[in-house]
Write a protein that holds these residues in place. Structure first.
Motif, mmCIF file in Angstrom:
data_model
loop_
_atom_site.group_PDB
_atom_site.id
_atom_site.type_symbol
_atom_site.label_atom_id
_atom_site.label_comp_id
_atom_site.label_asym_id
_atom_site.label_seq_id
_atom_site.Cartn_x
_atom_site.Cartn_y
_atom_site.Cartn_z
ATOM 1 N N ALA A 101 0.833 -1.206 0.000
ATOM 2 C CA ALA A 101 0.000 0.000 0.000
ATOM 3 C C ALA A 101 0.869 1.259 0.000
ATOM 4 N N GLN A 102 1.940 1.237 0.781
ATOM 5 C CA GLN A 102 2.851 2.387 0.820
ATOM 6 C C GLN A 102 3.542 2.567 -0.527
ATOM 7 N N TRP A 103 4.028 1.474 -1.087
ATOM 8 C CA TRP A 103 4.708 1.511 -2.391
ATOM 9 C C TRP A 103 3.773 2.033 -3.476
ATOM 10 N N PHE A 104 2.530 1.579 -3.459
ATOM 11 C CA PHE A 104 1.549 2.003 -4.463
ATOM 12 C C PHE A 104 1.294 3.506 -4.360
ATOM 13 N N ASP A 105 1.100 4.009 -3.149
ATOM 14 C CA ASP A 105 0.829 5.429 -2.958
ATOM 15 C C ASP A 105 2.002 6.299 -3.407
ATOM 16 N N PRO A 109 1.514 8.614 -8.643
ATOM 17 C CA PRO A 109 1.549 9.797 -9.528
ATOM 18 C C PRO A 109 2.319 9.582 -10.830
ATOM 19 N N THR A 110 3.130 8.542 -10.918
ATOM 20 C CA THR A 110 3.946 8.319 -12.120
ATOM 21 C C THR A 110 3.239 7.459 -13.159
ATOM 22 N N TRP A 111 2.067 6.906 -12.821
ATOM 23 C CA TRP A 111 1.378 5.988 -13.734
ATOM 24 C C TRP A 111 0.159 6.636 -14.365
ATOM 25 N N ARG A 112 -0.237 6.091 -15.517
ATOM 26 C CA ARG A 112 -1.525 6.441 -16.104
ATOM 27 C C ARG A 112 -2.620 5.787 -15.267
ATOM 28 N N SER A 113 -3.828 6.329 -15.313
ATOM 29 C CA SER A 113 -4.903 5.813 -14.457
ATOM 30 C C SER A 113 -5.228 4.366 -14.767
ATOM 31 N N SER A 114 -5.150 3.989 -16.045
ATOM 32 C CA SER A 114 -5.441 2.601 -16.413
ATOM 33 C C SER A 114 -4.399 1.656 -15.831
ATOM 34 N N THR A 115 -3.135 2.099 -15.809
ATOM 35 C CA THR A 115 -2.070 1.287 -15.219
ATOM 36 C C THR A 115 -2.273 1.136 -13.719
ATOM 37 N N ALA A 116 -2.588 2.255 -13.062
ATOM 38 C CA ALA A 116 -2.809 2.222 -11.611
ATOM 39 C C ALA A 116 -3.996 1.335 -11.263
ATOM 40 N N LYS A 117 -5.042 1.402 -12.044
ATOM 41 C CA LYS A 117 -6.231 0.585 -11.779
ATOM 42 C C LYS A 117 -5.902 -0.897 -11.906
ATOM 43 N N GLY A 118 -5.101 -1.234 -12.919
ATOM 44 C CA GLY A 118 -4.705 -2.625 -13.084
ATOM 45 C C GLY A 118 -3.831 -3.118 -11.947
ATOM 46 N N TYR A 119 -2.857 -2.304 -11.536
ATOM 47 C CA TYR A 119 -1.975 -2.684 -10.433
ATOM 48 C C TYR A 119 -2.761 -2.875 -9.135
ATOM 49 N N GLN A 120 -3.695 -1.959 -8.873
ATOM 50 C CA GLN A 120 -4.477 -2.059 -7.646
ATOM 51 C C GLN A 120 -5.294 -3.345 -7.625
ATOM 52 N N ALA A 121 -5.853 -3.709 -8.776
ATOM 53 C CA ALA A 121 -6.638 -4.953 -8.868
ATOM 54 C C ALA A 121 -5.750 -6.169 -8.635
ATOM 55 N N TYR A 122 -4.534 -6.160 -9.195
ATOM 56 C CA TYR A 122 -3.613 -7.275 -9.001
ATOM 57 C C TYR A 122 -3.245 -7.425 -7.526
ATOM 58 N N ILE A 123 -2.976 -6.293 -6.868
ATOM 59 C CA ILE A 123 -2.592 -6.341 -5.454
ATOM 60 C C ILE A 123 -3.749 -6.840 -4.595
ATOM 61 N N ASP A 124 -4.942 -6.286 -4.815
ATOM 62 C CA ASP A 124 -6.101 -6.634 -3.986
ATOM 63 C C ASP A 124 -6.580 -8.063 -4.211
#
Length: 428
Positions: A101-105, A109-124
């Protein structure tokens, strides 16, 4: 008597024993499993034996324990920790879910929203259910391999190696960063990605393109014409604004994208480009602009003037249309591949095509698209055949040369004369 207990909130094991008339509770990062419980019970037995014999060295077992300060206060000599293979070192590192969670936060800011959404889904959905309650410093290579095997089996072969590799690639980024920050060796060393299947594209034929454009609803016709004949990505065409359509220079300027309800920069710098409009695209966009009457900022909009929803297009237009026409289903993204194959089939310069597509070089064209060109041009090597027939003249020999047995014997004798007797024997 000392015991191995379980911490309720984390389900991890800890030591609970008496030393120097003080109750000592030393936490570990090991989850409560039969194997871990048995392992720590053996250590507990060893601790009690050393306490009874007066040989117990607290710092050797728990080098980072706050108890060391209390022991110093009562004049207990604290010996420097000794690394031993059979004594578990108890490092203090955060749980994977907390560090992830800390690493993601930090990197969001360096990712596109689609990339961030995908990463969050993978983590969760993938990483936290397995690694979340384990401290990052306690994750081993065996844990990673077990995780990879588990998700492959649980999907019954439905998850492709490429998808599984995406999960592991994200995990590697997180655990490698944790290893740097908390000074432990990353457990990901030596793990190779699964071998991925080669990606096969399925562009539409000219006949299929004609059928699709001829039968689609009138309000979506210009949209599909632009998709099929410009090679634009989904987010690029969905985010196209009229200010980026230059009718004077007959160009479409790709400057931003729209996806998941957000405006963003293009995929990369190379995606910032100018696409040349052919006559079909030019006419379609000109008619579409006149029909809109200058009411909207975006070229393609919903009835309320908002950028179109790709999900709405997929389920209410694209999928039913292909089914109605009896055309095998392909992703809308195949319209981009279709553009490339049509350009190649028409004989356009590969460098120009790469620029239109937003590729940094022509490598993609020659590795992915070229195999479809013969089906479009019906060349299949015939151009080389015509070149050979017109330019290459080879005169065949008029007769063969036969060597008689005597001639052969003479040749053998000649070469033997050039060798010593030992060399002749050696070479037969």
């Amino acid at each position: 008597m000392g015991q191995i207990r379980t911490r309720t909130e984390t389900n991890t094991l800890y030591f609970d024993f008496q030393y120097k008339k003080m109750r000592c509770r030393e936490q570990t990062m090991l989850p409560n499993t039969p194997i871990n419980h048995k392992k720590l019970s053996v250590v507990m037995t060893k601790i009690e034996a050393e306490i009874a014999s007066g040989k117990f060295d607290y710092a050797r077992y728990f080098p980072n324990s706050p108890m060391l300060n209390r022991l110093q206060e009562i004049n207990t000599v604290v010996v420097q920790p000794i690394v031993s293979a059979d004594i578990p070192v108890i490092p203090t590192t955060p749980y994977f879910k907390d560090f992830a969670a800390q690493w993601f936060d930090e990197l969001r800011p360096t990712w596109r929203s689609s990339t961030a959404k995908g990463y969050q889904a993978y983590i969760d959905n993938r990483l936290n259910p397995y690694f979340g309650e384990i401290m990052v410093g306690c994750i081993g290579k065996a844990d990673i391999l077990k995780f990879r095997s588990m998700i492959a089996k649980s999907a019954n072969g439905k998850l492709k190696p490429k998808t599984i590799n995406k999960f592991l690639k994200l995990f590697k980024m997180i655990i490698d960063e944790a290893a740097i920050r908390y000074d432990f060796n990353t457990p990901y060393r030596g793990i190779k990605p699964l071998k991925e299947d080669k990606v096969h594209i399925e562009p539409f034929t000219v006949e299929e393109v004609n059928k699709i454009i001829s039968h689609v609803r009138a309000d979506w016709r210009a949209y599909l014409i632009v998709r099929f004949f410009t090679g634009m990505r989904t987010g690029e065409i969905d985010g196209l604004k009229w200010k980026y359509v230059d009718f004077d220079k007959r160009q479409i300027l790709v400057r931003e994208t729209h996806s998941y309800g957000q405006w963003e920069y293009t995929k990369n710098d190379g995606s910032q480009r100018e696409i040349e409009m052919n006559q079909l695209v030019y006419d379609a966009l000109m008619a579409h602009k006149q029909a809109q009457g200058g009411l909207y900022e975006c070229v393609f909009v919903t009835r309320d003037g908002q950028p179109i929803s790709n999900s709405n297009f997929l389920h209410r237009v694209w999928t039913p249309l292909l089914a109605y026409l009896g055309i095998p289903y392909r992703r809308p993204y195949e319209t981009r591949h279709t553009s490339a194959t049509l350009w190649l089939g028409a004989g356009e310069n590969p460098t120009w095509i790469a620029k239109q597509m937003g590729h940094s070089n022509t490598e993609m064209l020659f590795t992915v698209y070229t195999r479809y060109v013969p089906n479009l041009t019906r060349q299949d090597g015939s151009a080389m055949e015509r070149l050979i027939a017109a330019s290459i003249q080879i005169t065949p020999p008029t007769s063969g040369i036969a060597l008689s047995p005597d001639r052969v014997a003479t040749e053998v004798h000649h070469w033997d004369q050039l060798l010593t007797s030992d060399e002749v024997a050696q070479h037969g």
